[in-house]
Write an enzyme that holds these catalytic residues in place. Structure first.
Site, PDB file in Angstrom:
ATOM      1  N   ARG A 157     -34.556  14.664 -45.493  1.00 27.01           N
ATOM      2  CA  ARG A 157     -35.860  15.114 -45.988  1.00 27.01           C
ATOM      3  C   ARG A 157     -35.680  16.382 -46.794  1.00 27.01           C
ATOM      4  O   ARG A 157     -35.005  17.302 -46.356  1.00 27.01           O
ATOM      5  CB  ARG A 157     -36.783  15.472 -44.809  1.00 27.01           C
ATOM      6  CG  ARG A 157     -37.522  14.363 -44.245  1.00 27.01           C
ATOM      7  CD  ARG A 157     -38.647  14.722 -43.308  1.00 27.01           C
ATOM      8  NE  ARG A 157     -38.846  16.075 -42.842  1.00 27.01           N
ATOM      9  CZ  ARG A 157     -39.979  16.501 -42.306  1.00 27.01           C
ATOM     10  NH1 ARG A 157     -41.013  15.694 -42.209  1.00 27.01           N
ATOM     11  NH2 ARG A 157     -40.100  17.721 -41.869  1.00 27.01           N
ATOM     12  N   THR A 164     -40.613  19.414 -49.859  1.00 26.35           N
ATOM     13  CA  THR A 164     -41.570  18.318 -50.118  1.00 26.35           C
ATOM     14  C   THR A 164     -41.658  17.318 -48.963  1.00 26.35           C
ATOM     15  O   THR A 164     -42.578  16.509 -48.914  1.00 26.35           O
ATOM     16  CB  THR A 164     -41.151  17.520 -51.373  1.00 26.35           C
ATOM     17  OG1 THR A 164     -39.877  16.922 -51.103  1.00 26.35           O
ATOM     18  CG2 THR A 164     -41.050  18.403 -52.598  1.00 26.35           C
ATOM     19  N   ASP A 189     -36.835  20.874 -34.997  1.00 35.96           N
ATOM     20  CA  ASP A 189     -35.947  20.046 -35.816  1.00 35.96           C
ATOM     21  C   ASP A 189     -34.894  19.417 -34.906  1.00 35.96           C
ATOM     22  O   ASP A 189     -34.008  20.106 -34.388  1.00 35.96           O
ATOM     23  CB  ASP A 189     -35.288  20.898 -36.904  1.00 35.96           C
ATOM     24  CG  ASP A 189     -34.520  20.036 -37.891  1.00 35.96           C
ATOM     25  OD1 ASP A 189     -33.630  19.268 -37.453  1.00 35.96           O
ATOM     26  OD2 ASP A 189     -34.811  20.102 -39.093  1.00 35.96           O
ATOM     27  N   ASP A 228     -31.115  19.850 -35.853  1.00 39.16           N
ATOM     28  CA  ASP A 228     -30.653  21.229 -35.664  1.00 39.16           C
ATOM     29  C   ASP A 228     -30.480  21.552 -34.188  1.00 39.16           C
ATOM     30  O   ASP A 228     -29.530  22.225 -33.792  1.00 39.16           O
ATOM     31  CB  ASP A 228     -31.654  22.212 -36.285  1.00 39.16           C
ATOM     32  CG  ASP A 228     -31.532  22.268 -37.805  1.00 39.16           C
ATOM     33  OD1 ASP A 228     -30.528  21.752 -38.337  1.00 39.16           O
ATOM     34  OD2 ASP A 228     -32.441  22.827 -38.449  1.00 39.16           O
TER      35      ASP A 228
HETATM   36  C1  PRP Z   1     -35.531  14.110 -39.534  1.00 38.61           C
HETATM   37  C2  PRP Z   1     -35.646  12.958 -38.553  1.00 38.61           C
HETATM   38  C3  PRP Z   1     -36.167  11.840 -39.410  1.00 38.61           C
HETATM   39  C4  PRP Z   1     -37.062  12.584 -40.385  1.00 38.61           C
HETATM   40  C5  PRP Z   1     -38.491  12.378 -39.981  1.00 38.61           C
HETATM   41  O1  PRP Z   1     -34.379  14.013 -40.281  1.00 38.61           O
HETATM   42  O2  PRP Z   1     -34.438  12.655 -37.914  1.00 38.61           O
HETATM   43  O3  PRP Z   1     -35.159  11.125 -40.093  1.00 38.61           O
HETATM   44  O4  PRP Z   1     -36.712  13.960 -40.311  1.00 38.61           O
HETATM   45  O5  PRP Z   1     -39.345  12.928 -40.917  1.00 38.61           O
HETATM   46  P1  PRP Z   1     -40.317  12.033 -41.823  1.00 38.61           P
HETATM   47  O6  PRP Z   1     -40.963  11.041 -40.911  1.00 38.61           O
HETATM   48  O7  PRP Z   1     -41.290  13.034 -42.374  1.00 38.61           O
HETATM   49  O8  PRP Z   1     -39.491  11.393 -42.891  1.00 38.61           O
HETATM   50  P2  PRP Z   1     -33.954  15.092 -41.409  1.00 38.61           P
HETATM   51  O9  PRP Z   1     -34.332  14.601 -42.759  1.00 38.61           O
HETATM   52  O10 PRP Z   1     -34.434  16.440 -41.005  1.00 38.61           O
HETATM   53  O11 PRP Z   1     -32.380  15.017 -41.406  1.00 38.61           O
HETATM   54  P3  PRP Z   1     -31.288  15.265 -40.264  1.00 38.61           P
HETATM   55  O12 PRP Z   1     -31.399  14.099 -39.329  1.00 38.61           O
HETATM   56  O13 PRP Z   1     -30.033  15.257 -41.061  1.00 38.61           O
HETATM   57  O14 PRP Z   1     -31.551  16.575 -39.595  1.00 38.61           O
HETATM   58  N1  URA Z   2     -37.916  16.112 -38.365  1.00 39.42           N
HETATM   59  C1  URA Z   2     -37.693  16.770 -37.212  1.00 39.42           C
HETATM   60  O1  URA Z   2     -36.532  16.898 -36.773  1.00 39.42           O
HETATM   61  N2  URA Z   2     -38.760  17.278 -36.571  1.00 39.42           N
HETATM   62  C2  URA Z   2     -40.018  17.161 -37.010  1.00 39.42           C
HETATM   63  O2  URA Z   2     -40.947  17.643 -36.355  1.00 39.42           O
HETATM   64  C3  URA Z   2     -40.221  16.472 -38.213  1.00 39.42           C
HETATM   65  C4  URA Z   2     -39.160  15.944 -38.865  1.00 39.42           C
END
Ligand code: PRP
Ligand code: URA
Length: 207
Positions: A102, A106, A198, A201
């Protein structure tokens, strides 16, 4: 019903540990495995099985063994934390990977990686991603799986937002969502509230 809210008390016990801001990555990772063992059991309740007979030390015993080809697809990065639990339950499962990130400002997801097993048409696909927020990542991953031929797709997540559930249902009404929690809302940064922060993280200590 395509949304299954999992009410098991042990799931909710684990969820509270994940939500707690004091929980450190070492415990967070362990509890992620616990909660996914239980969520995966719910999502696979109706897996196709075939009759078999085994010989116990005393007599033949009739029963069933899973006959479905199961494919697990973690959405990277955070979905990887859920994978080991599912492979513990279904060691013969095949594994595909979809990398989505993500954009911080945005919240729009873009794909950076994909490797899927062949023959998804006949498989039960378990897509695993802990957070269903706006739903952008889930819809992108589900589009990709559908184009690759997947028909029976079940999504397991740990926390969902109403916006994400609605978006998935609108674009992929046939996909079943398994989650213990549909939280209140998204905040201005598109994080789930109360959520757990997150996930990636917290899992990997990259806060
Ligand atoms: C997080 C999570 C989902 C996404 C959800 O991943 O694991 O994939 O956000 O958000 P959305 O429904 O608004 O798309 P992120 O993109 O933060 O990546 P990561 O898993 O590498 O931390
Ligand atoms: N991704 C996350 O890890 N947490 C949230 O709350 C939304 C997107």
């Amino acid at each position: 019903m395509s949304v299954h809210v999992v009410e098991h008390p042990l799931v909710h016990n684990a969820l509270m540990t994940l939500r707690d801001a004091q929980t450190q990555p070492k415990v967070f990772r362990r509890i992620t495995i616990h909660i996914n063992l239980l969520l995966a059991a719910e999502a696979t309740r109706d897996l196709p099985a075939s009759p078999v007979t085994v010989q116990t030390p005393l007599a033949p015993a009739e029963g069933r063994r899973v006959s479905a080809d199961v494919v697990v697809v973690p959405v990277l990065r955070a979905g990887l934390g859920m994978l080991d639990a599912i492979l513990e339950l279904i060691p013969g499962a095949r594994v595909g990977h979809i990398g989505l990130q993500r954009d911080e400002s945005t919240a729009i997801a873009s794909q950076y990686y994909s490797k899927l097993p062949r023959g998804l048409e006949k498989s039960v696909v378990l897509m695993i991603d802990p957070m269903l927020a706006t739903g952008g990542s889930a819809v992108a991953a589900l589009d990709h799986l559908s184009h690759a031929g997947a028909r029976d797709i079940r999504m397991i997540c740990i926390v969902a937002a109403p916006e994400g559930v609605d978006l998935v249902q609108k674009h992929h009404p046939g996909v079943r969502i398994y989650t213990p929690a549909i939280d209140r809302q998204l905040n201005e940064h598109k994080y789930i509230v109360p959520g757990l922060g997150d996930f990636g993280d917290r899992l990997y200590g990259t806060v």
